[in-house]
Design an enzyme around this catalytic site. Structure first.
Site, PDB file in Angstrom:
ATOM      1  N   CYS A  74       0.839  -1.196   0.000  1.00 54.03           N
ATOM      2  CA  CYS A  74       0.000   0.000   0.000  1.00 54.03           C
ATOM      3  C   CYS A  74       0.874   1.245   0.000  1.00 54.03           C
ATOM      4  CB  CYS A  74      -0.906  -0.004   1.234  1.00 54.03           C
ATOM      5  SG  CYS A  74      -1.893   1.495   1.412  1.00 54.03           S
ATOM      6  N   CYS A 134     -15.777  -8.283  19.177  1.00 50.88           N
ATOM      7  CA  CYS A 134     -14.783  -7.705  18.262  1.00 50.88           C
ATOM      8  C   CYS A 134     -13.752  -6.862  19.013  1.00 50.88           C
ATOM      9  CB  CYS A 134     -15.463  -6.867  17.182  1.00 50.88           C
ATOM     10  SG  CYS A 134     -16.417  -5.469  17.818  1.00 50.88           S
ATOM     11  N   CYS A 185      -5.795   1.139  -2.023  1.00 51.70           N
ATOM     12  CA  CYS A 185      -6.022   0.599  -0.684  1.00 51.70           C
ATOM     13  C   CYS A 185      -6.146  -0.909  -0.796  1.00 51.70           C
ATOM     14  CB  CYS A 185      -7.288   1.202  -0.067  1.00 51.70           C
ATOM     15  SG  CYS A 185      -7.656   0.600   1.601  1.00 51.70           S
ATOM     16  N   CYS A 210      -4.836   1.069   8.595  1.00 51.02           N
ATOM     17  CA  CYS A 210      -4.279  -0.266   8.827  1.00 51.02           C
ATOM     18  C   CYS A 210      -3.046  -0.178   9.718  1.00 51.02           C
ATOM     19  CB  CYS A 210      -3.875  -0.929   7.519  1.00 51.02           C
ATOM     20  SG  CYS A 210      -5.262  -1.459   6.508  1.00 51.02           S
ATOM     21  N   GLN A 225     -21.844  -7.360   9.511  1.00 48.79           N
ATOM     22  CA  GLN A 225     -20.423  -7.695   9.555  1.00 48.79           C
ATOM     23  C   GLN A 225     -19.695  -7.141   8.331  1.00 48.79           C
ATOM     24  OE1 GLN A 225     -18.820  -8.929  12.029  1.00 48.79           O
ATOM     25  NE2 GLN A 225     -20.403  -9.872  13.303  1.00 48.79           N
ATOM     26  N   ASP A 240     -23.796 -10.450  20.711  1.00 44.09           N
ATOM     27  CA  ASP A 240     -22.874  -9.854  19.743  1.00 44.09           C
ATOM     28  C   ASP A 240     -22.930  -8.341  19.929  1.00 44.09           C
ATOM     29  OD1 ASP A 240     -21.167  -9.289  17.692  1.00 44.09           O
ATOM     30  OD2 ASP A 240     -22.447 -10.064  16.086  1.00 44.09           O
ATOM     31  N   CYS A 283      -1.057   6.380   6.693  1.00 47.28           N
ATOM     32  CA  CYS A 283      -2.501   6.173   6.852  1.00 47.28           C
ATOM     33  C   CYS A 283      -2.804   5.445   8.155  1.00 47.28           C
ATOM     34  CB  CYS A 283      -3.039   5.370   5.667  1.00 47.28           C
ATOM     35  SG  CYS A 283      -4.805   5.012   5.779  1.00 47.28           S
TER      36      CYS A 283
END
Length: 457
Positions: free
Chosen positions: A71, A408, A160, A80, A286, A381, A77
């Site tokens: 990338c 998560c 990306c 990530c 999701q 969840d 950035c």
């Protein structure tokens, strides 16, 4: 050692979410955005009771787990963290991070069952919220992700790895459109300007694309021209809806005070297994569709035989888990805060020919009191911050023999599991899935059993 001193640090491990840990002269050093086994030159930025915090000035020796990032924006950035790490090493590191957090919280796990890799490491996201801003103070308008360690500055994405080319093309024409018309972005500290966010959602199975432009109410451009420009794009997918959302709130979040459909509809259609789901603009779904199928297979496996059983699906979103397991259960009752998600869930159940699903709109903390049926299995969840402690107390009060917790955020999970464990639940199984490759996030599925029923669980 004091602020702004530069020191050499050997990174021994990386703890969740991305805290590199090393020791210099016996003192703990915390450095973000590093890899395990790197040697870095770091500049001390803060002195805390937990240790010194620093930022990387230079990588002196590369990690054995490193790879070349593909990338062009990766170094700046904030979207990530691990593009420069092999996926096998990333998976292993995330598993160790979750194990460390649960062990630290005193959670005893009977069966650790490893981590599953995402079927896709590239172009896997079906939703992205992009921010308007500038790449440097008073610079040209930018649209994309926030820069690393920056509150204001934005990187305009020209490529990306975690989204496909359609997103990049939509970003490109959008930023060009507003640059030509000198439309200002909303400044978070001055509270002035127009452009706030661009939310793009794209279905993996159908290719339908939903575009939502979020601005303040001070419209100084033609929404019709913007819509037409989008519809003229040659995309791999197809735009099924263009929306305009007004938000004059001070918080830097995507929020609707008023949403208008400029074209098409305010939802897209996605498919999981043999089911179809209507996903509305603001409802949860999701973000990695291919991985979601693997995730829900784990949930199904952990839930076991559901024949003649009542299942509660709390924080159910558009009812994906509820409908996937409905064909195996006697009845599934879902609760979700976002009303439009509940409306979509009810429509989805009809669309999929399911008559044993019931969806309730409201806060789990309040609505759970209205449920009179006793659940055999509860599926949780929750949002990233986990479950409100009062809601956990009410969930425990049902005395469900089995609870499946999908999380998560492992720090929230560890905190909540402590409460369940203190109230008679045993953590039987834990399995991870790297649903968010290249980022700091990881999905964890936990099976809890009430001690009285543990032999049958």
């Amino acid at each position: 050692m004091k602020k702004n001193d530069k020191i050499i640090v050997n990174i021994e491990e990386v703890l969740f979410p991305n805290k590199g840990i090393g020791y210099v002269e016996g003192q703990k050093i915390i450095v973000k955005n590093v890899l395990p086994k790197q040697k870095v030159l770091a500049r001390i930025t803060k002195k805390r009771s937990s240790g010194l915090e620093g930022v990387v000035e230079e990588i002196l020796e590369q990690s054995p787990f490193a790879q070349q990032s593909e990338c062009t924006h990766f170094s700046v950035c904030g979207g990530c963290t691990y593009q420069d790490m092999t996926i096998e090493s990333e998976n292993d590191m995330k598993q160790k991070q979750v194990m460390h957090l649960l062990e630290q919280a005193g959670i005893f796990v009977e069966s650790w069952e490893g981590i599953i890799s995402s079927p896709k490491q590239k172009a896997y996201r079906n939703k992205c919220e992009f921010s308007f801003g500038d790449e440097q103070k008073d610079g040209a308008l930018a649209l994309g992700m926030r820069k690393r360690q920056s509150y204001y500055e934005v990187v305009t994405l020209t490529d990306c790895n975690i989204i496909d080319k359609d997103y990049i093309d939509i970003i490109g024409v959008t930023v060009s459109f507003f640059q030509k018309r000198n439309v200002p972005f909303y400044h978070k500290s001055r509270h002035d300007g127009v452009l706030r966010h661009l939310v793009v959602r794209k279905a993996e199975a159908t290719g339908e694309i939903l575009v939502n432009l979020v601005t303040t109410s001070e419209i100084c451009f033609s929404l019709e021209e913007y819509k037409q420009m989008l519809l003229e794009l040659a995309l791999q997918g197809n735009i099924c809806g263009v929306l305009h959302t007004q938000n004059d709130g001070l918080a830097d979040i995507v929020k609707s005070e008023q949403t208008t459909i400029l074209y098409g509809r305010d939802y897209f259609i996605e498919k999981l297994f043999d089911l179809e789901f209507k996903v509305s603009a603001f409802s949860f779904f999701q973000t990695n569709t291919k991985c979601a199928e693997k995730l829900y297979n784990i949930v199904k496996e952990f839930a076991g035989d559901l024949k003649n059983k009542i299942v509660f699906d709390l924080y159910c979103g558009t009812g994906t888990i509820a409908q996937i397991i409905a064909k195996y259960a006697q009845k599934v009752i879902g609760i979700e805060l976002v009303e439009e998600a509940v409306n979509a869930a009810n429509e989805n159940a009809k669309r999929n020919g399911l008559s044993n699903c019931e969806f309730i709109a409201g806060d789990v903390l309040k609505k759970i009191e209205e449920l009179v049926q006793k659940p055999d299995v509860i599926i949780l969840d929750p949002p990233r911050d986990g479950i409100h402690t009062k809601a956990i107390d009410k969930i425990i009060h049902f005395g469900a023999p089995e609870i499946i917790y999908v999380s998560c955020k492992p720090t929230s999970l560890a905190r909540d599991l402590q409460i369940f464990q203190q109230n008679g639940y045993v953590v039987k199984r834990v399995k991870l899935i790297n649903q968010f490759p290249r980022t700091v996030h990881v999905e964890t599925v936990v099976k809890l059993c009430l001690k009285n029923d543990v032999l049958d669980c």
